[in-house]
Design a protein around this motif. Structure first.
Motif, PDB file in Angstrom:
ATOM      1  N   TYR A 156     -19.193  20.653 -22.660  1.00 30.91           N
ATOM      2  CA  TYR A 156     -19.011  21.912 -23.339  1.00 30.91           C
ATOM      3  C   TYR A 156     -18.534  23.114 -22.496  1.00 30.91           C
ATOM      4  O   TYR A 156     -17.806  23.987 -22.921  1.00 30.91           O
ATOM      5  N   PHE A 157     -18.513  22.703 -20.942  1.00 25.69           N
ATOM      6  CA  PHE A 157     -17.787  23.630 -20.162  1.00 25.69           C
ATOM      7  C   PHE A 157     -16.929  22.924 -19.060  1.00 25.69           C
ATOM      8  O   PHE A 157     -17.563  21.957 -18.447  1.00 25.69           O
ATOM      9  N   TYR A 158     -15.741  23.483 -18.737  1.00 27.31           N
ATOM     10  CA  TYR A 158     -15.168  22.910 -17.949  1.00 27.31           C
ATOM     11  C   TYR A 158     -14.983  23.499 -16.517  1.00 27.31           C
ATOM     12  O   TYR A 158     -14.510  24.814 -16.607  1.00 27.31           O
ATOM     13  N   PRO A 159     -15.480  22.939 -15.378  1.00 24.00           N
ATOM     14  CA  PRO A 159     -15.760  23.678 -14.119  1.00 24.00           C
ATOM     15  C   PRO A 159     -14.623  23.702 -13.400  1.00 24.00           C
ATOM     16  O   PRO A 159     -14.007  22.622 -13.057  1.00 24.00           O
ATOM     17  N   GLU A 160     -13.904  24.680 -12.519  1.00 27.48           N
ATOM     18  CA  GLU A 160     -12.865  24.632 -11.586  1.00 27.48           C
ATOM     19  C   GLU A 160     -13.650  25.381 -10.298  1.00 27.48           C
ATOM     20  O   GLU A 160     -14.439  26.069 -10.383  1.00 27.48           O
ATOM     21  N   ILE A 161     -13.007  24.982  -9.375  1.00 28.27           N
ATOM     22  CA  ILE A 161     -13.527  25.687  -7.935  1.00 28.27           C
ATOM     23  C   ILE A 161     -12.349  26.347  -7.430  1.00 28.27           C
ATOM     24  O   ILE A 161     -11.415  25.748  -6.886  1.00 28.27           O
ATOM     25  N   ILE A 162     -12.327  27.470  -7.234  1.00 30.56           N
ATOM     26  CA  ILE A 162     -11.121  28.338  -6.848  1.00 30.56           C
ATOM     27  C   ILE A 162     -11.362  28.890  -5.336  1.00 30.56           C
ATOM     28  O   ILE A 162     -12.387  29.290  -5.359  1.00 30.56           O
ATOM     29  N   ALA A 163     -10.402  28.807  -4.677  1.00 28.32           N
ATOM     30  CA  ALA A 163     -10.474  29.381  -3.140  1.00 28.32           C
ATOM     31  C   ALA A 163     -11.060  31.122  -3.267  1.00 28.32           C
ATOM     32  O   ALA A 163     -10.313  31.623  -4.267  1.00 28.32           O
ATOM     33  N   PHE A 164     -11.731  31.349  -2.669  1.00 32.37           N
ATOM     34  CA  PHE A 164     -11.954  32.955  -2.629  1.00 32.37           C
ATOM     35  C   PHE A 164     -10.840  33.676  -2.284  1.00 32.37           C
ATOM     36  O   PHE A 164     -10.059  33.633  -1.568  1.00 32.37           O
ATOM     37  N   ASN A 165     -10.758  34.849  -3.089  1.00 29.72           N
ATOM     38  CA  ASN A 165      -9.641  35.654  -2.872  1.00 29.72           C
ATOM     39  C   ASN A 165      -8.399  35.285  -3.246  1.00 29.72           C
ATOM     40  O   ASN A 165      -7.438  35.614  -2.491  1.00 29.72           O
ATOM     41  N   SER A 166      -8.318  34.089  -4.078  1.00 30.41           N
ATOM     42  CA  SER A 166      -6.937  33.581  -4.294  1.00 30.41           C
ATOM     43  C   SER A 166      -7.115  32.739  -5.643  1.00 30.41           C
ATOM     44  O   SER A 166      -8.171  32.991  -6.246  1.00 30.41           O
ATOM     45  N   ASN A 167      -5.904  32.454  -5.893  1.00 30.38           N
ATOM     46  CA  ASN A 167      -5.840  31.913  -7.436  1.00 30.38           C
ATOM     47  C   ASN A 167      -5.721  30.319  -7.447  1.00 30.38           C
ATOM     48  O   ASN A 167      -5.231  29.563  -8.263  1.00 30.38           O
ATOM     49  N   GLU A 168      -5.980  29.742  -6.003  1.00 32.05           N
ATOM     50  CA  GLU A 168      -5.749  28.110  -5.705  1.00 32.05           C
ATOM     51  C   GLU A 168      -6.844  27.504  -6.087  1.00 32.05           C
ATOM     52  O   GLU A 168      -7.740  27.969  -5.357  1.00 32.05           O
ATOM     53  N   PRO A 169      -6.592  26.233  -6.574  1.00 36.68           N
ATOM     54  CA  PRO A 169      -7.977  25.329  -6.549  1.00 36.68           C
ATOM     55  C   PRO A 169      -8.113  24.910  -5.091  1.00 36.68           C
ATOM     56  O   PRO A 169      -7.288  24.742  -4.401  1.00 36.68           O
ATOM     57  N   VAL A 170      -9.618  24.746  -4.969  1.00 36.49           N
ATOM     58  CA  VAL A 170     -10.064  24.041  -3.664  1.00 36.49           C
ATOM     59  C   VAL A 170     -10.062  22.500  -3.773  1.00 36.49           C
ATOM     60  O   VAL A 170     -10.785  21.992  -4.804  1.00 36.49           O
ATOM     61  N   THR A 192     -15.360  19.157   0.522  1.00 35.00           N
ATOM     62  CA  THR A 192     -16.602  19.895   1.557  1.00 35.00           C
ATOM     63  C   THR A 192     -16.314  21.416   1.718  1.00 35.00           C
ATOM     64  O   THR A 192     -17.175  21.922   2.396  1.00 35.00           O
ATOM     65  N   HIS A 193     -15.312  21.886   1.057  1.00 38.35           N
ATOM     66  CA  HIS A 193     -15.076  23.367   1.165  1.00 38.35           C
ATOM     67  C   HIS A 193     -15.937  24.300  -0.092  1.00 38.35           C
ATOM     68  O   HIS A 193     -15.618  23.579  -1.200  1.00 38.35           O
ATOM     69  N   MET A 194     -16.243  25.339   0.123  1.00 38.25           N
ATOM     70  CA  MET A 194     -16.847  26.375  -0.976  1.00 38.25           C
ATOM     71  C   MET A 194     -15.729  26.943  -1.668  1.00 38.25           C
ATOM     72  O   MET A 194     -14.631  27.069  -0.833  1.00 38.25           O
ATOM     73  N   GLY A 195     -15.896  27.305  -2.904  1.00 33.26           N
ATOM     74  CA  GLY A 195     -14.855  28.150  -3.557  1.00 33.26           C
ATOM     75  C   GLY A 195     -15.931  28.855  -4.652  1.00 33.26           C
ATOM     76  O   GLY A 195     -17.005  28.748  -4.698  1.00 33.26           O
ATOM     77  N   GLU A 196     -15.195  29.676  -5.366  1.00 38.30           N
ATOM     78  CA  GLU A 196     -15.647  30.313  -6.688  1.00 38.30           C
ATOM     79  C   GLU A 196     -15.629  29.533  -7.936  1.00 38.30           C
ATOM     80  O   GLU A 196     -14.789  28.776  -8.214  1.00 38.30           O
ATOM     81  N   LEU A 197     -16.883  29.504  -8.564  1.00 38.30           N
ATOM     82  CA  LEU A 197     -16.928  28.878  -9.740  1.00 38.30           C
ATOM     83  C   LEU A 197     -16.363  29.661 -10.710  1.00 38.30           C
ATOM     84  O   LEU A 197     -16.469  30.701 -11.023  1.00 38.30           O
ATOM     85  N   GLY A 205     -17.984  34.368  -9.750  1.00 35.85           N
ATOM     86  CA  GLY A 205     -18.254  34.847  -8.506  1.00 35.85           C
ATOM     87  C   GLY A 205     -19.251  34.182  -7.990  1.00 35.85           C
ATOM     88  O   GLY A 205     -19.742  34.587  -6.668  1.00 35.85           O
ATOM     89  N   GLN A 206     -19.518  32.766  -8.354  1.00 35.57           N
ATOM     90  CA  GLN A 206     -20.647  32.135  -7.702  1.00 35.57           C
ATOM     91  C   GLN A 206     -19.901  31.160  -6.775  1.00 35.57           C
ATOM     92  O   GLN A 206     -18.833  30.428  -6.997  1.00 35.57           O
ATOM     93  N   ALA A 207     -20.466  31.253  -5.555  1.00 38.81           N
ATOM     94  CA  ALA A 207     -20.068  30.248  -4.248  1.00 38.81           C
ATOM     95  C   ALA A 207     -20.482  28.784  -4.498  1.00 38.81           C
ATOM     96  O   ALA A 207     -21.806  28.700  -4.256  1.00 38.81           O
ATOM     97  N   VAL A 208     -19.715  27.641  -4.587  1.00 36.52           N
ATOM     98  CA  VAL A 208     -20.314  26.539  -4.873  1.00 36.52           C
ATOM     99  C   VAL A 208     -18.996  25.606  -4.373  1.00 36.52           C
ATOM    100  O   VAL A 208     -18.286  25.788  -3.956  1.00 36.52           O
ATOM    101  N   SER A 209     -19.703  24.249  -4.136  1.00 34.13           N
ATOM    102  CA  SER A 209     -18.720  23.181  -3.749  1.00 34.13           C
ATOM    103  C   SER A 209     -19.227  22.064  -4.659  1.00 34.13           C
ATOM    104  O   SER A 209     -20.127  21.967  -5.147  1.00 34.13           O
ATOM    105  N   ARG A 210     -18.179  20.966  -4.671  1.00 34.58           N
ATOM    106  CA  ARG A 210     -18.374  19.742  -5.493  1.00 34.58           C
ATOM    107  C   ARG A 210     -19.168  18.733  -4.816  1.00 34.58           C
ATOM    108  O   ARG A 210     -18.821  18.436  -3.734  1.00 34.58           O
ATOM    109  N   ILE A 211     -20.083  18.073  -5.453  1.00 33.25           N
ATOM    110  CA  ILE A 211     -20.561  16.896  -4.811  1.00 33.25           C
ATOM    111  C   ILE A 211     -20.120  15.656  -5.481  1.00 33.25           C
ATOM    112  O   ILE A 211     -20.295  15.556  -6.674  1.00 33.25           O
TER     113      ILE A 211
END
Length: 325
Positions: free
Chosen positions: A258-272, A276-281, A299-305
């Motif tokens: 129901y929800f597709y997650p992405e992790i985007i670099a902070f202050n950027s539009n590029e995917p992480v 091992t690196h954190m980014g914005e959910l 605005g949430q800081a997360v990383s993928r496990i």
């Protein structure tokens, strides 16, 4: 325990195919039915037909909370008010949020919440105190989901006098609430000379409105000597079953069908790309009917496990910078 094994243990390849189909349908629906998205995508020179795979989601512009708070909610709406089953208004410190739901939206959220509650160990033998305002759609859906499971639900409301009385007459083993209200309960009991550890509560599920985890959880754990689980329920999204913890307590699962997650670099539009690196959910609704949210920056800081969870669920897990149980 798993509530819906056919979905929660779906093969990743099958899940990816389902996500692709739903993403394409969601983008077409939003563009065709919502004034807000039509204008937003026309301005960005994007057509729904440009979205053919999950990777193509990066072609779409982001959605920010400031946008949601600055527009009329009816501009986001994809259908006439005659098709709406529920109206929800929430007043936050950062502003007002209005969410509208179809019957299908409500049913999907109840189904997601049923999974999340079962993942935390709630069964038809559980006695659950639900502490909060049931005029908030997220709490109302929690009550529905608990009733679907067959648990006994004790609506505690927001009046501390009701809390204290019901704590005496009902042996609740689980408490679902916001961290702030749980702390108020602890303090009110203490003011009457009682200690919350003397009650049979063995499990707490924290409904976190603005963060995936809350620093108060450490204090709640220390004071109550209970297991503490998280539910992430941002008011802008209007759902309480997006991200949750299973009994293993290693990261947080995402209800990916129901929800597709992405992790985007902070202050950027590029995917992480480095796990091992954190980014914005960033989250995208895949089956919302009344008010889709596409590429919403939380605005949430997360990383993928990367490692599969021992609970058997194949849904992706995310980690946060904190480790509150």
């Amino acid at each position: 325990m798993i509530a819906n094994a056919s979905v929660e243990q779906m093969a990743r390849e099958d899940l990816r195919q389902l996500q692709t189909e739903r993403l394409r349908k969601q983008v077409h629906w939003a563009y065709e039915k919502s004034h807000f998205y039509r204008h937003k995508y026309d301005e960005a020179a994007i057509s729904p037909d440009d979205i053919k795979s999950l990777e193509d989601i990066t072609k779409l512009p982001f959605l920010r909370s400031t946008e949601l708070r600055s527009i009329d909610s009816l501009d986001l709406l994809t259908m006439p008010l005659s098709s709406i089953s529920r109206f929800n208004y929430v007043q936050e410190m950062t502003g007002e949020i209005t969410k509208l739901y179809t019957g299908g939206d409500v049913a999907k959220n109840v189904e997601m919440l049923t999974r999340t509650l079962v993942a935390s160990g709630i069964t038809n033998a559980s006695n659950v105190g639900l502490q909060g305002d049931l005029s908030d759609s997220r709490f109302l859906d929690l009550q529905y989901a608990l009733e679907v499971i067959g648990a006994m639900v004790v609506p505690l409301g927001t009046d501390y006098r009701h809390w204290l009385r019901l704590m005496e007459i009902v042996g609740m083993d689980t408490l679902i609430s916001t961290p702030q209200l749980i702390m108020q309960l602890i303090i009110q009991l203490q003011a009457t000379g009682k200690n919350i550890v003397d009650y049979p509560i063995s499990k707490v599920i924290c409904l976190n409105m603005n963060t995936i985890q809350n620093p108060l959880q450490q204090h709640i754990h220390d004071r109550m000597h209970t297991k503490v689980y998280n539910l992430y329920a941002p008011p802008e999204v209007g759902f309480a079953g997006i991200i949750y913890q299973c009994s293993r307590h290693v990261g947080h699962h995402v209800n990916e069908d129901y929800f597709y997650p992405e992790i985007i670099a902070f202050n950027s539009n590029e995917p992480v790309l480095d796990e091992t690196h954190m980014g914005e959910l960033v989250i995208t609704t895949l089956a919302a009917e009344a008010m889709p949210l596409i590429r919403y920056r939380t605005g949430q800081a997360v990383s993928r496990i990367k490692e599969p969870c021992e609970c058997g669920r194949t849904f992706v897990r995310i980690g946060t910078p904190f480790s509150y149980f």
